[in-house]
Design a protein around this motif. Structure first.
Motif, short mmCIF file in Angstrom:
data_model
loop_
_atom_site.label_atom_id
_atom_site.label_comp_id
_atom_site.label_asym_id
_atom_site.label_seq_id
_atom_site.Cartn_x
_atom_site.Cartn_y
_atom_site.Cartn_z
N ASP A 89 53.96 15.65 44.20
CA ASP A 89 53.42 14.30 44.33
C ASP A 89 52.37 14.02 43.26
O ASP A 89 52.29 12.89 42.75
CB ASP A 89 52.82 14.11 45.72
CG ASP A 89 53.86 14.34 46.80
OD1 ASP A 89 54.61 13.40 47.10
OD2 ASP A 89 53.93 15.47 47.33
N LEU A 90 51.58 15.03 42.95
CA LEU A 90 50.52 14.89 41.95
C LEU A 90 50.61 16.04 40.97
O LEU A 90 50.67 17.21 41.38
CB LEU A 90 49.14 14.93 42.61
CG LEU A 90 48.51 13.64 43.11
CD1 LEU A 90 47.21 13.94 43.84
CD2 LEU A 90 48.25 12.68 41.96
N LEU A 91 50.60 15.73 39.68
CA LEU A 91 50.61 16.75 38.64
C LEU A 91 49.38 16.53 37.77
O LEU A 91 49.24 15.49 37.12
CB LEU A 91 51.87 16.65 37.80
CG LEU A 91 52.05 17.72 36.72
CD1 LEU A 91 52.16 19.11 37.33
CD2 LEU A 91 53.28 17.41 35.87
N TYR A 92 48.48 17.52 37.78
CA TYR A 92 47.20 17.40 37.10
C TYR A 92 47.20 18.11 35.74
O TYR A 92 47.83 19.16 35.58
CB TYR A 92 46.10 18.08 37.91
CG TYR A 92 45.60 17.38 39.13
CD1 TYR A 92 44.49 16.53 39.08
CD2 TYR A 92 46.19 17.61 40.38
CE1 TYR A 92 43.99 15.94 40.22
CE2 TYR A 92 45.69 17.01 41.53
CZ TYR A 92 44.59 16.18 41.44
OH TYR A 92 44.09 15.59 42.58
N VAL A 93 46.42 17.57 34.82
CA VAL A 93 45.89 18.36 33.71
C VAL A 93 44.68 19.08 34.27
O VAL A 93 43.71 18.44 34.68
CB VAL A 93 45.46 17.45 32.53
CG1 VAL A 93 44.74 18.26 31.46
CG2 VAL A 93 46.65 16.71 31.95
N HIS A 94 44.73 20.42 34.33
CA HIS A 94 43.65 21.15 35.01
C HIS A 94 42.32 21.03 34.26
O HIS A 94 41.29 20.74 34.86
CB HIS A 94 44.03 22.62 35.15
CG HIS A 94 43.27 23.32 36.22
ND1 HIS A 94 43.79 24.34 36.97
CD2 HIS A 94 42.00 23.17 36.68
CE1 HIS A 94 42.89 24.77 37.84
NE2 HIS A 94 41.79 24.08 37.68
N ARG A 95 42.37 21.26 32.97
CA ARG A 95 41.20 21.06 32.10
C ARG A 95 41.69 20.58 30.74
O ARG A 95 42.69 21.09 30.25
CB ARG A 95 40.40 22.36 31.94
CG ARG A 95 39.61 22.76 33.17
CD ARG A 95 38.68 23.95 32.90
NE ARG A 95 37.94 24.33 34.09
CZ ARG A 95 36.78 23.79 34.46
NH1 ARG A 95 36.22 22.85 33.71
NH2 ARG A 95 36.15 24.20 35.55
N PRO A 96 40.99 19.65 30.14
CA PRO A 96 41.42 19.14 28.82
C PRO A 96 41.03 20.10 27.71
O PRO A 96 40.17 19.80 26.87
CB PRO A 96 40.68 17.80 28.73
CG PRO A 96 39.43 18.00 29.53
CD PRO A 96 39.82 18.92 30.67
N ARG A 97 41.67 21.25 27.71
CA ARG A 97 41.38 22.29 26.72
C ARG A 97 42.69 22.89 26.25
O ARG A 97 43.77 22.44 26.62
CB ARG A 97 40.49 23.37 27.35
CG ARG A 97 39.07 22.93 27.63
CD ARG A 97 38.26 23.87 28.51
NE ARG A 97 38.61 25.27 28.42
CZ ARG A 97 38.19 26.18 29.29
NH1 ARG A 97 37.42 25.84 30.30
NH2 ARG A 97 38.54 27.45 29.16
#
Length: 252
Positions: A89-97
């Motif tokens: 349902d939700l797909l995250y960018v965990h950290r912008p690195r």
């Protein structure tokens, strides 16, 4: 995203039975991540639960080594395989690195969404300038940040309100540190509630904020759910607001 006030954070959870129990207790939002190394356990726990898949918001996060544009699709597919689902349902960018580049990564995530592998794209641990760039490429469905009585990410809630998405509070109990705080304990006594439920109630009393505490025991999982039904008075909330301490557990 219309998220429940209190979800189940699974960092450190490697037993599928804990996930199944959380769903039996009433949780309907499961949050995991590639870096937690437990997607398979979460998937097994979800599959074993007597809860329809469509009733659960399932979220995972792509780690920094899977954020280059050419890696996003395969990285997402790997998570789906471990979770044993055809979509999240939700797909995250965990950290912008790592391989993250807003102009490349986010359009790649939009293509993953268009392919039906996720319902929505979300971000986590973004600074204000990174959020501003993200809004140029995707409809941000949620932003996950550290948020508890000892630390509130500056500007994160304002951006969530401006753009109409929920702020998802991780580490909402500050790793257990708030449980012995005298102000939290005093308010808990007034509410005839646990310090954990009281601190969580303070978190979710903020408009547009939901919490994803982790809990190792069935009893703690059920105590945390009580927070959704607790109501703090304006004076009680003010006292917790004024706790004079800043402890960020997971700085960028």
């Amino acid at each position: 995203m219309d998220l429940p006030p209190v979800g189940f954070g699974t960092m450190g959870v490697d037993d599928p039975a804990a996930v199944t129990d959380a769903l039996a207790a009433g949780y309907r939002h499961l949050d995991t991540a590639q870096i937690y190394d437990n997607e398979a356990a979460v998937g097994k726990g979800l599959a074993a639960a007597a809860v329809p898949r469509e009733a659960v918001t399932l979220a995972t996060k792509l780690w920094v080594d899977g954020l280059a544009a050419d890696d996003v699709r395969a990285s997402t597919a790997g998570s789906l395989d471990r979770l044993d689902v055809d979509r999240v349902d939700l797909l995250y960018v965990h950290r912008p690195r790592g391989g993250y580049d807003s102009a490349e990564t986010l359009p790649a995530l939009a293509r993953v969404r268009e392919a039906g592998l996720t319902d929505a794209v979300a971000v986590s641990n973004f600074e204000p300038d990174q959020l501003a760039a993200a809004h140029d490429y995707v409809d941000v469905a949620a932003h996950q940040v550290e948020f508890h009585p000892y630390y509130r990410e500056p500007g994160a809630l304002a951006d969530a309100h401006e753009h109409g998405y929920p702020l998802v509070a991780y580490a909402p109990l500050a790793g257990g540190r708030v449980l012995d705080d005298p102000v939290i304990r005093e308010v808990a006594g007034e509410l005839d509630a646990s310090p954990a439920a009281t601190a969580l109630a303070w978190v979710v009393s903020h408009d547009g904020v939901v919490a994803i505490p982790k809990a190792s025991s069935p009893a703690h999982r059920r105590v945390n759910l009580v927070a959704a039904d607790l109501s703090l008075s304006a004076e009680q909330r003010r006292r917790i607001d004024e706790i004079d301490r800043e402890t960020e557990l997971f700085p960028e």
